[in-house]
Design a protein around this motif. Structure first.
Motif, short mmCIF file in Angstrom:
data_model
loop_
_atom_site.label_atom_id
_atom_site.label_comp_id
_atom_site.label_asym_id
_atom_site.label_seq_id
_atom_site.Cartn_x
_atom_site.Cartn_y
_atom_site.Cartn_z
N UNK A 1 -17.80 82.56 44.49
CA UNK A 1 -16.49 82.41 43.86
C UNK A 1 -15.80 81.14 44.34
N UNK A 2 -15.84 80.87 45.65
CA UNK A 2 -15.20 79.67 46.17
C UNK A 2 -15.88 78.40 45.67
N UNK A 3 -17.19 78.44 45.50
CA UNK A 3 -17.89 77.28 44.91
C UNK A 3 -17.38 77.01 43.50
N UNK A 4 -17.18 78.07 42.71
CA UNK A 4 -16.67 77.90 41.35
C UNK A 4 -15.24 77.38 41.36
N UNK A 5 -14.41 77.93 42.22
CA UNK A 5 -13.02 77.48 42.32
C UNK A 5 -12.98 76.00 42.73
N UNK A 6 -13.80 75.63 43.71
CA UNK A 6 -13.81 74.24 44.17
C UNK A 6 -14.30 73.30 43.08
N UNK A 7 -15.33 73.70 42.33
CA UNK A 7 -15.83 72.84 41.25
C UNK A 7 -14.74 72.58 40.22
N UNK A 8 -14.09 73.64 39.76
CA UNK A 8 -13.02 73.49 38.78
C UNK A 8 -11.85 72.71 39.36
N UNK A 9 -11.49 72.97 40.60
CA UNK A 9 -10.35 72.27 41.20
C UNK A 9 -10.62 70.77 41.27
N UNK A 10 -11.82 70.41 41.67
CA UNK A 10 -12.17 68.99 41.76
C UNK A 10 -12.15 68.35 40.37
N UNK A 11 -12.78 69.03 39.41
CA UNK A 11 -12.85 68.50 38.04
C UNK A 11 -11.46 68.35 37.44
N UNK A 12 -10.62 69.35 37.60
CA UNK A 12 -9.28 69.31 37.02
C UNK A 12 -8.37 68.32 37.75
#
Length: 192
Positions: free
Chosen positions: A170-181
């Motif tokens: 879950x944290x990997x997904x949150x971090x990916x989206x946070x970086x992209x956004x």
């Protein structure tokens, strides 16, 4: 090196005798181990917000909001730690969401839920709809504890390996989206 992402972990239960701090403490410890995140905890029991929304905040309401609003505004991403109350999420969390709008916009939201047999997943499903309306992005994977009181021993899950693996995904997904956004917003600010 990339600037670490600012993750706000929101502890949503405010009831006396709540179990949320146990779950949130465990999860916060995991998140703080990551080099790509800086973590802030927003415990709604410790930062009570006004309960009545009537246009612009009064001076007293503004003072209450000042304890929460900057933390939400500065965050690149959120993880909501929530129980399930009556097949949904706590009123204090709804209140915090409703007092804020732009703070959630174009940011990812992950969930750590707990409760009885459903593990808080019905609360998460309701929250997905609410955050979509606020132009936030919820990640698919969650961390869920059914019958949560029996799943922890001394503040640690009884099955730490599986729980840490789920939290990591879950944290990997949150971090990916946070970086992209964050990168996309730097180039072109999000327009709602």
């Amino acid at each position: 090196m990339t600037t670490p992402l600012r993750l706000a972990i929101i502890v949503s239960s405010t009831r006396d005798g709540r179990f949320g701090p146990v779950v949130a403490s465990w999860f916060t410890g995991l998140a703080e181990r990551r080099a790509d995140l800086t973590v802030t905890v927003v415990d709604l029991a410790e930062t009570p917000l006004p309960t009545t929304i009537t246009g612009d905040p009064t001076p007293e309401q503004a003072a209450q909001l000042a304890a929460v609003t900057p933390k939400l505004a500065e965050a690149d991403a959120f993880v909501v730690v929530t129980p399930e109350y009556n097949h949904s999420y706590p009123a204090a969390l709804k209140n915090a969401i409703d007092w804020h709008f732009t703070q959630w916009r174009a940011k990812p939201v992950g969930f750590v839920s707990y409760g009885g047999i459903s593990g808080g997943l019905r609360a998460v499903e309701h929250l997905r709809q609410v955050f979509a309306e606020l132009h936030a992005v919820t990640v698919r994977d969650t961390v869920s504890f059914h019958n949560a009181h029996g799943r922890f021993d001394d503040g640690v899950p009884k099955d730490p390996e599986a729980c840490e693996r789920a939290a990591g995904v879950m944290l990997d997904q949150v971090a990916w989206w946070a970086r992209a956004l964050r990168d996309a917003n730097a180039r072109t600010p999000y327009a709602a």
